[in-house]
Design a protein around this motif. Structure first.
Motif, PDB file in Angstrom:
ATOM      1  N   ILE A  80      -5.837  -0.820   0.275  1.00  0.00           N
ATOM      2  CA  ILE A  80      -7.020  -0.537  -0.306  1.00  0.00           C
ATOM      3  C   ILE A  80      -7.997  -1.751  -0.134  1.00  0.00           C
ATOM      4  O   ILE A  80      -7.689  -2.990  -0.007  1.00  0.00           O
ATOM      5  N   ASN A  81      -9.131  -1.568   0.474  1.00  0.00           N
ATOM      6  CA  ASN A  81     -10.128  -2.297   0.958  1.00  0.00           C
ATOM      7  C   ASN A  81     -11.365  -2.069  -0.336  1.00  0.00           C
ATOM      8  O   ASN A  81     -11.930  -0.914  -0.482  1.00  0.00           O
ATOM      9  N   TRP A  82     -11.378  -2.889  -1.423  1.00  0.00           N
ATOM     10  CA  TRP A  82     -12.074  -2.548  -2.630  1.00  0.00           C
ATOM     11  C   TRP A  82     -13.774  -3.383  -2.305  1.00  0.00           C
ATOM     12  O   TRP A  82     -13.675  -4.470  -2.071  1.00  0.00           O
ATOM     13  N   GLY A 140     -16.076  -2.936  -4.822  1.00  0.00           N
ATOM     14  CA  GLY A 140     -16.865  -2.939  -6.041  1.00  0.00           C
ATOM     15  C   GLY A 140     -17.193  -4.408  -6.581  1.00  0.00           C
ATOM     16  O   GLY A 140     -16.787  -5.296  -6.279  1.00  0.00           O
ATOM     17  N   LEU A 179     -10.641  -4.777  -8.347  1.00  0.00           N
ATOM     18  CA  LEU A 179      -9.916  -3.552  -8.637  1.00  0.00           C
ATOM     19  C   LEU A 179      -9.204  -3.320  -9.839  1.00  0.00           C
ATOM     20  O   LEU A 179      -9.069  -2.778 -10.647  1.00  0.00           O
ATOM     21  N   TRP A 229     -10.801   3.905 -12.996  1.00  0.00           N
ATOM     22  CA  TRP A 229     -12.291   3.891 -12.505  1.00  0.00           C
ATOM     23  C   TRP A 229     -12.534   5.534 -12.381  1.00  0.00           C
ATOM     24  O   TRP A 229     -11.665   6.018 -11.847  1.00  0.00           O
ATOM     25  N   PRO A 271      -5.486   1.779 -10.444  1.00  0.00           N
ATOM     26  CA  PRO A 271      -4.914   0.635  -9.636  1.00  0.00           C
ATOM     27  C   PRO A 271      -3.523   0.541 -10.192  1.00  0.00           C
ATOM     28  O   PRO A 271      -3.099   0.406 -11.411  1.00  0.00           O
ATOM     29  N   ASP A 316      -3.822  -3.876  -4.039  1.00  0.00           N
ATOM     30  CA  ASP A 316      -4.108  -2.965  -2.838  1.00  0.00           C
ATOM     31  C   ASP A 316      -3.580  -1.782  -3.071  1.00  0.00           C
ATOM     32  O   ASP A 316      -3.624  -1.117  -1.981  1.00  0.00           O
ATOM     33  N   PHE A 341     -13.718   5.894  -1.620  1.00  0.00           N
ATOM     34  CA  PHE A 341     -14.095   5.902  -2.789  1.00  0.00           C
ATOM     35  C   PHE A 341     -15.626   5.878  -2.940  1.00  0.00           C
ATOM     36  O   PHE A 341     -16.209   5.045  -2.248  1.00  0.00           O
ATOM     37  N   PHE A 371     -17.370   2.298  -2.463  1.00  0.00           N
ATOM     38  CA  PHE A 371     -16.592   1.382  -3.296  1.00  0.00           C
ATOM     39  C   PHE A 371     -15.271   0.943  -2.339  1.00  0.00           C
ATOM     40  O   PHE A 371     -14.316   0.570  -2.859  1.00  0.00           O
ATOM     41  N   GLY A 372     -15.089   1.394  -1.283  1.00  0.00           N
ATOM     42  CA  GLY A 372     -14.142   0.958  -0.265  1.00  0.00           C
ATOM     43  C   GLY A 372     -13.260   2.316  -0.178  1.00  0.00           C
ATOM     44  O   GLY A 372     -13.736   3.546  -0.085  1.00  0.00           O
TER      45      GLY A 372
END
Length: 380
Positions: free
Chosen positions: A305-307, A309, A313, A319, A338, A342, A363, A372-373
């Motif tokens: 995951i590339n977050w 926000g 995360l 979320w 989560p 990631d 997201f 949001f990634g």
């Protein structure tokens, strides 16, 4: 020299004159990036055009509808000459093969459905090319992507394009905050492709009427299987087509010829109901088929995951977001839970069909435009 904070910001967000602002433009040879370069040059920016040669120049010379090869490199050079700014071609063939093409082939062999355009942005254009832009003492790098960068309370944010039909956020979810600080997307606010072509015509660009690229650049005519067999000899080994109970319904000429959700071309006619590919098992070389309802998915495991926000995360147990599980589908409401720094589990409030490992899950803000990634769908 420190910037004069009392000076108004230029169109790229810097408190100095355009002529004092160097911007590297990633030029694919298409109309979008050509318009970006021409517009910035006409505004007086210190523009440097850079085109990446990503795959075999000779073999791709005559191919239309792609990017980053033969005729497209020539077109980018012509635009630079017309507008009077320097243009460089960088040979990234080895980097592109190692970072994008090899994984593409291996993912298909593993029964996934990869999205190489995301990896190209992530590992080549927004990594190596971005570093090249820094080496050229650029203040920023601009691209022709249809996505918006907006300043928020905590810095630069990623938002969907002004034209939802051309929004490219699905392919750019892995853009990091550090990259976003350096990137600019001058076309993101436009509301139609007609506006882009009108700008190209205004500048008299030779690519004003050039068709948009459609296929993955290194896959001629969308024939994935032939590319994979060339890269991985023996990849097209035959096997069985079976139903959900394991009953053999037919034979196939290689798992690489199939994708999750596929109905046509299965070669198993004469059945009472239409069947779809619901799973691929490369270890047993089996294609598993079933009724349409077997494609329905509610829980989607996501990793890498590339977050993007503002809060971390892991700062919440869940979320409320919207997500896209395919580039061609609209965002759907979901709950993101989560499971690690990631990794996460995404619960789709309305089940989706044809969710496939190897695709991205992106997201979005509920009832908003912020991104949001996202992460990569895998088998839980």
């Amino acid at each position: 020299m420190p910037l004069d904070q009392d000076r108004p910001l230029n169109s790229l967000g810097f408190a100095k004159a355009p002529s004092e602002t160097r911007v590297v433009v990633a030029m694919s040879g298409g109309v979008d990036s050509s318009v970006v370069a021409a517009e910035l040059a006409s505004e007086g920016y210190d523009v440097v055009g850079v085109t990446l040669q990503l795959y075999d120049h000779g073999a791709a010379l005559a191919k239309k509808g792609a990017c980053c090869a033969g005729i497209d490199i020539h077109d980018a050079r012509r635009v630079a000459e017309e507008m009077g700014f320097p243009h460089y071609v960088l040979d990234y063939e080895n980097i592109f093969r190692d970072a994008v093409i090899d994984e593409f082939a291996d993912s298909y062999l593993a029964g996934a459905t990869p999205v190489p355009c995301i990896r190209c942005n992530e590992r080549v254009k927004f990594k190596d090319l971005l570093e090249t832009a820094r080496d050229l003492d650029a203040d920023c790098m601009a691209t022709g992507h249809y996505i918006q960068r907006k300043m928020g309370a905590n810095g630069a944010e990623l938002h969907t394009a002004g034209d939802p039909r051309r929004d490219q956020s699905y392919f750019l979810f892995s853009t990091t905050p550090e990259q976003l600080d350096f990137l600019r997307f001058p076309l993101g606010h436009l509301t139609s492709k007609a506006e882009t072509r009108a700008l190209a015509a205004k500048h008299g660009l030779p690519v004003a009427d050039k068709p948009d690229s459609q296929d993955i650049c290194f896959v001629p005519a969308g024939n994935y299987a032939s590319v994979i067999e060339k890269l991985r000899p023996g990849a097209g080994e035959p096997g069985e087509i079976v139903d959900l109970e394991g009953r053999v319904l037919g034979r196939h000429d290689g798992v690489i010829h199939y994708t999750i959700g596929q109905r046509r071309g299965l070669g198993i006619g004469g059945l009472d109901e239409p069947l779809y590919v619901v799973r691929l098992d490369p270890n047993t070389r089996r294609v598993i088929v079933g009724p349409k309802e077997a494609l329905s998915t509610r829980i989607v495991p996501v990793r890498e995951i590339n977050w993007l926000g503002d809060a971390p995360l892991m700062s919440r147990p869940e979320w409320q977001l919207s997500v896209k599980v395919r580039s061609t589908r609209p965002p759907r409401e979901a709950i993101l839970r989560p499971t690690g720094p990631d990794t996460a589990e995404v619960e789709l409030l309305t089940p989706e069909e044809g969710v496939s490992p190897g695709q991205a899950c992106v997201f979005y803000e509920l009832d908003g435009t912020r991104i949001f990634g996202g992460g990569w769908i895998w088998r839980g």
